[in-house]
Motif scaffolding. Sequence first.
Motif, PDB file in Angstrom:
ATOM      1  N   GLY A 175       0.823  -1.220   0.000  1.00  0.00           N
ATOM      2  CA  GLY A 175       0.000   0.000   0.000  1.00  0.00           C
ATOM      3  C   GLY A 175       0.850   1.261   0.000  1.00  0.00           C
ATOM      4  O   GLY A 175       0.563   2.235  -0.698  1.00  0.00           O
ATOM      5  N   MET A 176       1.944   1.232   0.783  1.00  0.00           N
ATOM      6  CA  MET A 176       2.842   2.390   0.846  1.00  0.00           C
ATOM      7  C   MET A 176       3.471   2.668  -0.520  1.00  0.00           C
ATOM      8  O   MET A 176       3.540   3.815  -0.968  1.00  0.00           O
ATOM      9  CB  MET A 176       3.935   2.154   1.891  1.00  0.00           C
ATOM     10  N   LEU A 211       0.612  -2.780  13.971  1.00  0.00           N
ATOM     11  CA  LEU A 211       0.077  -2.786  12.605  1.00  0.00           C
ATOM     12  C   LEU A 211      -0.905  -1.639  12.402  1.00  0.00           C
ATOM     13  O   LEU A 211      -0.963  -1.035  11.320  1.00  0.00           O
ATOM     14  CB  LEU A 211      -0.617  -4.122  12.314  1.00  0.00           C
ATOM     15  N   LYS A 212      -1.676  -1.331  13.452  1.00  0.00           N
ATOM     16  CA  LYS A 212      -2.643  -0.237  13.353  1.00  0.00           C
ATOM     17  C   LYS A 212      -1.934   1.102  13.124  1.00  0.00           C
ATOM     18  O   LYS A 212      -2.403   1.939  12.336  1.00  0.00           O
ATOM     19  CB  LYS A 212      -3.507  -0.172  14.623  1.00  0.00           C
ATOM     20  N   VAL A 213      -0.783   1.307  13.794  1.00  0.00           N
ATOM     21  CA  VAL A 213      -0.014   2.541  13.586  1.00  0.00           C
ATOM     22  C   VAL A 213       0.426   2.649  12.123  1.00  0.00           C
ATOM     23  O   VAL A 213       0.270   3.696  11.490  1.00  0.00           O
ATOM     24  CB  VAL A 213       1.220   2.607  14.528  1.00  0.00           C
ATOM     25  N   TYR A 214       0.977   1.563  11.590  1.00  0.00           N
ATOM     26  CA  TYR A 214       1.426   1.547  10.191  1.00  0.00           C
ATOM     27  C   TYR A 214       0.244   1.862   9.266  1.00  0.00           C
ATOM     28  O   TYR A 214       0.329   2.701   8.360  1.00  0.00           O
ATOM     29  CB  TYR A 214       2.019   0.167   9.881  1.00  0.00           C
ATOM     30  N   VAL A 217      -0.803   5.520   9.603  1.00  0.00           N
ATOM     31  CA  VAL A 217       0.195   6.380   8.941  1.00  0.00           C
ATOM     32  C   VAL A 217      -0.124   6.481   7.449  1.00  0.00           C
ATOM     33  O   VAL A 217      -0.122   7.569   6.861  1.00  0.00           O
ATOM     34  CB  VAL A 217       1.633   5.835   9.154  1.00  0.00           C
ATOM     35  N   LEU A 218      -0.415   5.331   6.831  1.00  0.00           N
ATOM     36  CA  LEU A 218      -0.717   5.318   5.394  1.00  0.00           C
ATOM     37  C   LEU A 218      -2.029   6.036   5.088  1.00  0.00           C
ATOM     38  O   LEU A 218      -2.134   6.759   4.091  1.00  0.00           O
ATOM     39  CB  LEU A 218      -0.758   3.884   4.871  1.00  0.00           C
ATOM     40  N   GLN A 219      -3.025   5.854   5.952  1.00  0.00           N
ATOM     41  CA  GLN A 219      -4.303   6.546   5.764  1.00  0.00           C
ATOM     42  C   GLN A 219      -4.118   8.056   5.839  1.00  0.00           C
ATOM     43  O   GLN A 219      -4.651   8.801   5.012  1.00  0.00           O
ATOM     44  CB  GLN A 219      -5.311   6.096   6.837  1.00  0.00           C
ATOM     45  N   TYR A 271       7.356   7.210  16.417  1.00  0.00           N
ATOM     46  CA  TYR A 271       6.960   8.354  17.255  1.00  0.00           C
ATOM     47  C   TYR A 271       7.320   9.665  16.544  1.00  0.00           C
ATOM     48  O   TYR A 271       6.514  10.599  16.474  1.00  0.00           O
ATOM     49  CB  TYR A 271       7.691   8.240  18.600  1.00  0.00           C
ATOM     50  N   VAL A 272       8.526   9.724  15.978  1.00  0.00           N
ATOM     51  CA  VAL A 272       8.961  10.915  15.232  1.00  0.00           C
ATOM     52  C   VAL A 272       8.110  11.082  13.974  1.00  0.00           C
ATOM     53  O   VAL A 272       7.720  12.199  13.614  1.00  0.00           O
ATOM     54  CB  VAL A 272      10.462  10.821  14.854  1.00  0.00           C
ATOM     55  N   LEU A 273       7.800   9.967  13.316  1.00  0.00           N
ATOM     56  CA  LEU A 273       6.992  10.018  12.095  1.00  0.00           C
ATOM     57  C   LEU A 273       5.603  10.596  12.373  1.00  0.00           C
ATOM     58  O   LEU A 273       5.076  11.387  11.577  1.00  0.00           O
ATOM     59  CB  LEU A 273       6.883   8.614  11.485  1.00  0.00           C
ATOM     60  N   VAL A 274       5.019  10.237  13.499  1.00  0.00           N
ATOM     61  CA  VAL A 274       3.701  10.783  13.857  1.00  0.00           C
ATOM     62  C   VAL A 274       3.803  12.289  14.099  1.00  0.00           C
ATOM     63  O   VAL A 274       2.924  13.054  13.682  1.00  0.00           O
ATOM     64  CB  VAL A 274       3.096  10.045  15.077  1.00  0.00           C
ATOM     65  N   TYR A 275       4.875  12.733  14.750  1.00  0.00           N
ATOM     66  CA  TYR A 275       5.119  14.178  14.891  1.00  0.00           C
ATOM     67  C   TYR A 275       5.188  14.843  13.515  1.00  0.00           C
ATOM     68  O   TYR A 275       4.610  15.913  13.282  1.00  0.00           O
ATOM     69  CB  TYR A 275       6.447  14.426  15.620  1.00  0.00           C
ATOM     70  N   LEU A 276       5.944  14.227  12.596  1.00  0.00           N
ATOM     71  CA  LEU A 276       6.116  14.783  11.254  1.00  0.00           C
ATOM     72  C   LEU A 276       4.770  14.921  10.546  1.00  0.00           C
ATOM     73  O   LEU A 276       4.480  15.964   9.937  1.00  0.00           O
ATOM     74  CB  LEU A 276       7.065  13.896  10.440  1.00  0.00           C
TER      75      LEU A 276
END
Length: 597
Positions: A175-176, A211-214, A217-219, A271-276
Amino acid sequence: MASSQDAWYLSLLGLAEYFRTSSPPMIKLCIQCLQAVFHFKPPQRVEARTHLQLGNILLSHTKNIDLAKNHLEQAWMLSQSITSFDDVKFEAASVLAELLEQQDQIAVSKPILRKAIELSQHNVYWHCRLIFQLAQIHATEKDYTLASSLLGVGVDYAHISNAYYTRILFLLSKGMLLLIDKKHQEVQPVLSQAGHLIETWTGAVYQREYLKVYFLVLQVCHYLMAGQVKGVKPCLKQLQQTIQAIMATDDVFTGPSQGDMFLWMPKEHLYVLVYLLTVMHSMQAGYMEKAQKYTDKALIHIEKLKILDNKPILSVFQLMLLEHIIMCRLVMGNKSQALQEISSAASLCRQCPRLLEAHGPQLHTLLGLYAMSMNCMEEAEAQFIAALNTSQERELWTFSNLNLAIVYLRGKREADFTTLFDRINPDNLPSHSHSLKAAAYYVQGLQSFFQGRYNEAKRFLRETLKMANAEDLNRLTSGSLVLLGHIFLSLGNSRESMNMVTPAMQLASKIPDVHVQLWASAILKDLHRICGDIQRENEAYQRHLSFSQILLNDHYQASQMPEHSLVQWTQGNLPENIASNPQSTSALAVAIGLGRP
């Protein structure tokens, strides 16, 4: 009884391990012991394993890359014919392929991985890991179709091997890649399938949350790439809550299958990716101070992680955060700080040629925006053209064309603007982004305004407002309102002008957008003068004066900085000796990179 030769090499191996695990490790002595093992003609298994050990130690503790590669090649060659020797065989292939990729020998790397994949079909863990690794290489080469196809093979293999967690990981990775490749029609079915499998997950809770975080992130990336800032809010909120829950939990990767031992990336990096992503959303929505707050937090976190283990992905995140905060600074009228951060971004790219290759077009675009804010229109034009010449990314290409169009409008270069018209026509944009389409209507409205075609300008700007309000695009809303206010003032309709400029000023103050506030305060001054309200006219004049002074002082400060000369860089390597003073607190194509937790 082992022969005397066996005793010698076994003793040397034991001694090497003692030196390796000493505190501090005695690496030189460890290497010497391992090299001495070969003098005693050990069995092929021992020889292959020793070559692998030497290759790994030389890679991690020395700069002798060629010798390390030689040992890894020996380990891979010797182990291929040995049965029941999976860990040595496939680790040798994996590490060797990774080293060759780092040396830009991808053509040599890929056949090794293909052979290893062929040999590893009985070993779920290594087969999945090697498929991920080869898919990563194809993705790096931008062969997304082949990479997606390979991940599809991984989905099916993991399913028949009962590696249910890794099956979802393969699906999400596919998906990514579809997102990166802008295959918007194909993304949703893949994400829907992954989402359903996560919802019906009956395995370990930690694996489900990971898996839910991944998935989220894509959504979020899907929404942001489509410019749907309002629609993304529920997903982003859920993502922020899920990452907090994961950060508060110990990593427990247990499952019935040996093939379920993979990570997309460590939770500290997630964690950093969610900040981004929060920063990206805040900037698109026009919440500049919120974007600034989360950028500061993310950059502090990155600095801490870099001290522990400076992974390349951290520099990618750092660069993407800088790219977004630079745009925020320019909106807020802080050109000198934006320039300092452009210099920090340039410094990161100078240290890593791959970063410059991937982010060069973004750097040119940022320099173009900075040059526009400094009224250096020739330099701005050169930077946007450099971005267009080096980027194939649809959103960046459209964004650069829209800004180049504004440069031409401000310079009254109607003929040059006309040459761009097809590229910025909202009905014909190569980008599917809602926000970029809204911005294209704004640029058409601006052109009509400059040509005195006010009714046509109003029609375009109302389309911008409709689209901007639908997705909470506050900057476009405030910019369109103030331009409509200017149009109504030009038409002598002061009441309608006031109805437009007052909310524009309120919204611009909230963002805060200094340039729109400057523009709105000038119109309000004229409107109050027409109404005969001397007190309010004077207040608006004082506000206008204050904004002008802030911008003039900052303009002068930026023009005196040595980093200002970066606006002259349009091709080749970044110039050296540009003063760079990164702050102490100073990505969607992120790696598929997977490994054991």
